[in-house]
Design a protein around this motif. Structure first.
Motif, PDB file in Angstrom:
ATOM      1  N   ALA A 238       0.740  -1.136  -0.039  1.00  0.00           N
ATOM      2  CA  ALA A 238       0.056  -0.163  -0.016  1.00  0.00           C
ATOM      3  C   ALA A 238       0.959   1.127  -0.046  1.00  0.00           C
ATOM      4  CB  ALA A 238      -0.882   0.077   1.178  1.00  0.00           C
ATOM      5  N   THR A 239       1.711   1.366   0.864  1.00  0.00           N
ATOM      6  CA  THR A 239       2.626   2.599   1.060  1.00  0.00           C
ATOM      7  C   THR A 239       3.491   2.670  -0.382  1.00  0.00           C
ATOM      8  OG1 THR A 239       4.363   1.407   2.210  1.00  0.00           O
ATOM      9  CG2 THR A 239       2.848   2.535   3.580  1.00  0.00           C
ATOM     10  N   ALA A 240       3.949   1.582  -0.993  1.00  0.00           N
ATOM     11  CA  ALA A 240       4.465   1.839  -2.290  1.00  0.00           C
ATOM     12  C   ALA A 240       3.851   2.335  -3.105  1.00  0.00           C
ATOM     13  CB  ALA A 240       4.968   0.144  -2.673  1.00  0.00           C
ATOM     14  N   ARG A 241       2.301   2.286  -3.046  1.00  0.00           N
ATOM     15  CA  ARG A 241       1.657   2.875  -4.071  1.00  0.00           C
ATOM     16  C   ARG A 241       0.945   4.284  -3.563  1.00  0.00           C
ATOM     17  NH1 ARG A 241      -0.526   0.594  -8.444  1.00  0.00           N
ATOM     18  NH2 ARG A 241       0.374  -1.388  -9.081  1.00  0.00           N
ATOM     19  N   GLY A 242       1.437   4.849  -2.214  1.00  0.00           N
ATOM     20  CA  GLY A 242       1.046   6.021  -1.743  1.00  0.00           C
ATOM     21  C   GLY A 242      -0.157   6.157  -1.167  1.00  0.00           C
ATOM     22  N   LEU A 243      -0.671   4.928  -0.759  1.00  0.00           N
ATOM     23  CA  LEU A 243      -1.973   4.772  -0.076  1.00  0.00           C
ATOM     24  C   LEU A 243      -1.784   4.735   1.358  1.00  0.00           C
ATOM     25  CD1 LEU A 243      -4.102   2.292  -2.274  1.00  0.00           C
ATOM     26  CD2 LEU A 243      -4.501   4.438  -2.040  1.00  0.00           C
ATOM     27  N   PRO A 244      -2.449   5.660   2.142  1.00  0.00           N
ATOM     28  CA  PRO A 244      -2.380   5.418   3.670  1.00  0.00           C
ATOM     29  C   PRO A 244      -2.866   4.341   4.196  1.00  0.00           C
ATOM     30  CG  PRO A 244      -4.138   7.137   3.040  1.00  0.00           C
ATOM     31  CD  PRO A 244      -3.341   6.711   1.727  1.00  0.00           C
ATOM     32  N   VAL A 245      -2.571   3.741   5.356  1.00  0.00           N
ATOM     33  CA  VAL A 245      -2.994   2.547   5.933  1.00  0.00           C
ATOM     34  C   VAL A 245      -3.841   2.624   7.352  1.00  0.00           C
ATOM     35  CG1 VAL A 245      -1.360   1.202   4.774  1.00  0.00           C
ATOM     36  CG2 VAL A 245      -0.937   2.093   7.323  1.00  0.00           C
ATOM     37  N   LYS A 246      -4.646   1.728   7.656  1.00  0.00           N
ATOM     38  CA  LYS A 246      -5.504   1.775   8.719  1.00  0.00           C
ATOM     39  C   LYS A 246      -5.305   0.362   9.295  1.00  0.00           C
ATOM     40  CE  LYS A 246      -9.486   4.065   8.353  1.00  0.00           C
ATOM     41  NZ  LYS A 246      -9.196   5.387   9.028  1.00  0.00           N
ATOM     42  N   LEU A 247      -5.925  -0.107  10.474  1.00  0.00           N
ATOM     43  CA  LEU A 247      -5.872  -1.432  11.015  1.00  0.00           C
ATOM     44  C   LEU A 247      -6.751  -1.640  11.931  1.00  0.00           C
ATOM     45  CD1 LEU A 247      -4.196  -4.158  10.703  1.00  0.00           C
ATOM     46  CD2 LEU A 247      -2.714  -3.240  12.437  1.00  0.00           C
ATOM     47  N   HIS A 248      -7.733  -2.712  11.830  1.00  0.00           N
ATOM     48  CA  HIS A 248      -8.279  -3.304  12.797  1.00  0.00           C
ATOM     49  C   HIS A 248      -7.195  -4.043  13.830  1.00  0.00           C
ATOM     50  CE1 HIS A 248     -11.587  -2.874   9.758  1.00  0.00           C
ATOM     51  NE2 HIS A 248     -12.449  -3.383  10.781  1.00  0.00           N
ATOM     52  N   ALA A 249      -7.254  -3.435  15.082  1.00  0.00           N
ATOM     53  CA  ALA A 249      -6.057  -3.883  15.775  1.00  0.00           C
ATOM     54  C   ALA A 249      -6.567  -4.282  17.234  1.00  0.00           C
ATOM     55  CB  ALA A 249      -5.035  -2.878  15.917  1.00  0.00           C
ATOM     56  N   ASP A 250      -5.743  -5.227  17.853  1.00  0.00           N
ATOM     57  CA  ASP A 250      -5.940  -5.803  19.238  1.00  0.00           C
ATOM     58  C   ASP A 250      -7.403  -5.830  19.707  1.00  0.00           C
ATOM     59  OD1 ASP A 250      -3.335  -5.387  18.808  1.00  0.00           O
ATOM     60  OD2 ASP A 250      -3.220  -3.176  19.909  1.00  0.00           O
ATOM     61  N   GLN A 251      -8.348  -6.365  18.922  1.00  0.00           N
ATOM     62  CA  GLN A 251      -9.535  -6.151  19.295  1.00  0.00           C
ATOM     63  C   GLN A 251      -9.893  -7.477  20.216  1.00  0.00           C
ATOM     64  OE1 GLN A 251     -12.509  -6.958  16.275  1.00  0.00           O
ATOM     65  NE2 GLN A 251     -14.209  -6.678  17.430  1.00  0.00           N
ATOM     66  N   ASP A 270      -7.977   0.731  14.922  1.00  0.00           N
ATOM     67  CA  ASP A 270      -9.396   0.787  15.184  1.00  0.00           C
ATOM     68  C   ASP A 270      -9.810  -0.437  16.139  1.00  0.00           C
ATOM     69  OD1 ASP A 270      -8.989   2.210  13.111  1.00  0.00           O
ATOM     70  OD2 ASP A 270     -10.796   2.278  12.567  1.00  0.00           O
ATOM     71  N   HIS A 271     -10.465  -0.530  17.114  1.00  0.00           N
ATOM     72  CA  HIS A 271     -10.903  -1.382  18.165  1.00  0.00           C
ATOM     73  C   HIS A 271     -10.206  -1.285  19.428  1.00  0.00           C
ATOM     74  CE1 HIS A 271     -14.366  -3.653  15.930  1.00  0.00           C
ATOM     75  NE2 HIS A 271     -13.219  -3.634  15.025  1.00  0.00           N
ATOM     76  N   LEU A 272      -8.993  -1.879  19.599  1.00  0.00           N
ATOM     77  CA  LEU A 272      -8.141  -1.600  20.390  1.00  0.00           C
ATOM     78  C   LEU A 272      -8.334  -2.071  22.046  1.00  0.00           C
ATOM     79  CD1 LEU A 272      -7.068   2.104  19.244  1.00  0.00           C
ATOM     80  CD2 LEU A 272      -5.881  -0.013  18.582  1.00  0.00           C
ATOM     81  N   GLU A 273      -9.187  -3.070  22.115  1.00  0.00           N
ATOM     82  CA  GLU A 273      -9.452  -3.475  23.332  1.00  0.00           C
ATOM     83  C   GLU A 273      -8.501  -3.927  24.172  1.00  0.00           C
ATOM     84  OE1 GLU A 273     -11.694  -3.508  20.851  1.00  0.00           O
ATOM     85  OE2 GLU A 273     -13.535  -3.274  21.396  1.00  0.00           O
ATOM     86  N   TYR A 274      -7.479  -4.540  23.359  1.00  0.00           N
ATOM     87  CA  TYR A 274      -6.220  -5.263  24.131  1.00  0.00           C
ATOM     88  C   TYR A 274      -4.981  -4.503  24.093  1.00  0.00           C
ATOM     89  CZ  TYR A 274      -9.213  -9.421  25.378  1.00  0.00           C
ATOM     90  OH  TYR A 274     -10.217 -10.115  25.917  1.00  0.00           O
ATOM     91  N   THR A 275      -4.936  -3.197  23.551  1.00  0.00           N
ATOM     92  CA  THR A 275      -3.865  -2.616  23.172  1.00  0.00           C
ATOM     93  C   THR A 275      -2.956  -2.283  24.667  1.00  0.00           C
ATOM     94  OG1 THR A 275      -4.642  -1.495  21.310  1.00  0.00           O
ATOM     95  CG2 THR A 275      -2.832  -0.330  22.460  1.00  0.00           C
TER      96      THR A 275
END
Length: 409
Positions: A238-251, A270-275
């Motif tokens: 994604a970054t190689a194509r210049g697209l920003p990223v997001k993540l469903h993380a630590d849910q 996003d989510h992040l309950e267990y971060t």
């Protein structure tokens, strides 16, 4: 970004109380006797009415707000709004005591949503999505993010994103689209996550990027989904194509998703309950927004709350969103979402309102364009029949919207 470049004649909203949400102001940036002026769809003034340059009234339509409150238009920064059918039958099965595995064996779970989306045409997807979008719009939402993730192959992921793009052509709303190919493993992958990751990071992402279908790339980093190393491959592409990223993380567990997202300068995690604290510190340093999703927490009866105190301690910005999806958050009310964030997670009124305006705009990379009442930004406004902003968070099942303005209209 999708959204017709609508412009209009000059307009002034006066005799209003403003919650400008401007950065650098205290609290909600309240102006008690305020006015907002717009020209060609953009704000040219927002502040005390007594200080507004008289020339702004020349030739402008003047709207007397009669003491009502004006906030920025609301922003739902995390949705899976484009989907086909629903999973109410699974909900009923779970209420009767069925386990997740039993539901899956009966053909439920995300496989059910994938089957439904693949069977639907692009036009059918738009038709099924519009009622959900209309409910959000009726509550003052002026910008919405829409993820793919129920197609899980080249053609159906593209179809899903095209349907999302179409929404802005038939409704006065700004739409941001996010490619979520790394959402789950499709049945035809036969359990081979690495091979499917290669497909997502290679041909699928290439097509999405080449056709200009996505504003960002997302993924689900979890034991039941994709590992941090697999997500890193998608993010590298994604970054190689210049697209920003997001993540469903630590849910559902802590795989270090928040820190992984931060290492790529992600717009949000996003989510992040267990971060944990290391994840919070990494997000703060990277400027990655924490998107809080109380709908899914409530619907799946989660008990582990996201670590809001860590986010506050380290200065992580927090947004709030519906996470509208057919399986774990069939929620189409951002107002109710604010109440849930306050009630379930003890978020403050200020955090809830900023989380659905300024910080939601930040989570989409749109803060320069919307999310606050400031000159130069789009005139995206919500005008409310309330006595105080706390009412937006306090009430349940009640919509006090008086008027919604998108790009000055």
């Amino acid at each position: 970004m999708v959204g017709a470049q609508s412009t209009g004649s000059a307009r002034v909203w006066r005799n209003a109380r403003l919650a400008t949400l401007a950065e650098g102001t205290s609290g909600l940036g309240v102006v008690e006797a305020g006015a907002v002026a717009a020209r060609d769809g953009r704000i040219v003034y927002a502040g005390p009415e007594a200080d507004m340059p008289a020339g702004l009234l020349s030739g402008a339509e003047v709207v007397d707000c009669q003491g009502r409150w004006i906030t920025p238009g609301l922003i739902d920064c995390h949705t899976h709004l484009v989907h086909a059918g629903n999973r109410a039958n699974e909900f009923e099965m779970r209420l009767a005591g069925a386990t997740y595995e039993e539901v899956a064996r009966a053909g439920g779970g995300i496989v059910s949503s994938v089957k439904s989306l693949r069977a639907a045409s692009e036009a059918e997807l738009v038709a099924q999505t519009l009622p959900r979008l209309d409910v959000l719009i009726a509550e003052g939402v002026t910008t919405v993010e829409v993820k793919s993730g129920y197609g899980l192959d080249l053609d159906n992921e593209a179809k899903s994103l095209r349907a999302a793009r179409q929404l802005a052509g038939v409704r006065p709303v700004t739409v941001r689209t996010t490619f979520l190919g790394a959402h789950a493993l499709p049945p035809e992958a036969n359990g081979d996550k690495d091979a499917y990751t290669d497909l997502v990071a290679g041909p699928m992402l290439a097509r999405v990027a080449d056709e200009g279908l996505a504003d960002a790339v997302d993924g689900f980093c979890e034991g039941i989904a994709f590992s941090p190393s697999q997500m890193a491959r998608v993010f590298d592409a994604a970054t190689a194509r210049g697209l920003p990223v997001k993540l469903h993380a630590d849910q559902l567990s802590n795989l270090g998703g928040a820190a992984l997202a931060a290492s790529y300068g992600a717009l949000s995690a996003d989510h992040l309950e267990y971060t944990n604290e290391a994840g919070a510190i990494a997000m703060a340093k990277a400027g990655t927004v924490a998107v809080i999703l109380p709908g899914a927490f409530y619907f799946i009866r989660e008990t582990k709350k996201p670590p809001l105190d860590l986010f506050r301690q380290h200065g992580v910005k927090m947004a709030v969103a519906t996470d509208n999806n057919p399986g774990t958050s069939p929620l189409t009310s951002l107002l109710l979402t604010m109440n849930m964030a306050a009630t379930l997670f003890a978020m403050t009124v200020e955090e809830c309102i900023s989380g659905t305006t300024r910080e939601a705009a930040r989570a989409l990379g749109l803060l320069a364009e919307t999310g606050t009442l400031e000159a130069g930004k789009w005139a995206d406004l919500a005008i409310w029949d309330i006595e105080s902003p706390a009412e937006l968070v306090y009430r349940m099942g009640f919509n006090p919207l008086h008027a919604r303005i998108w790009r000055g209209k």
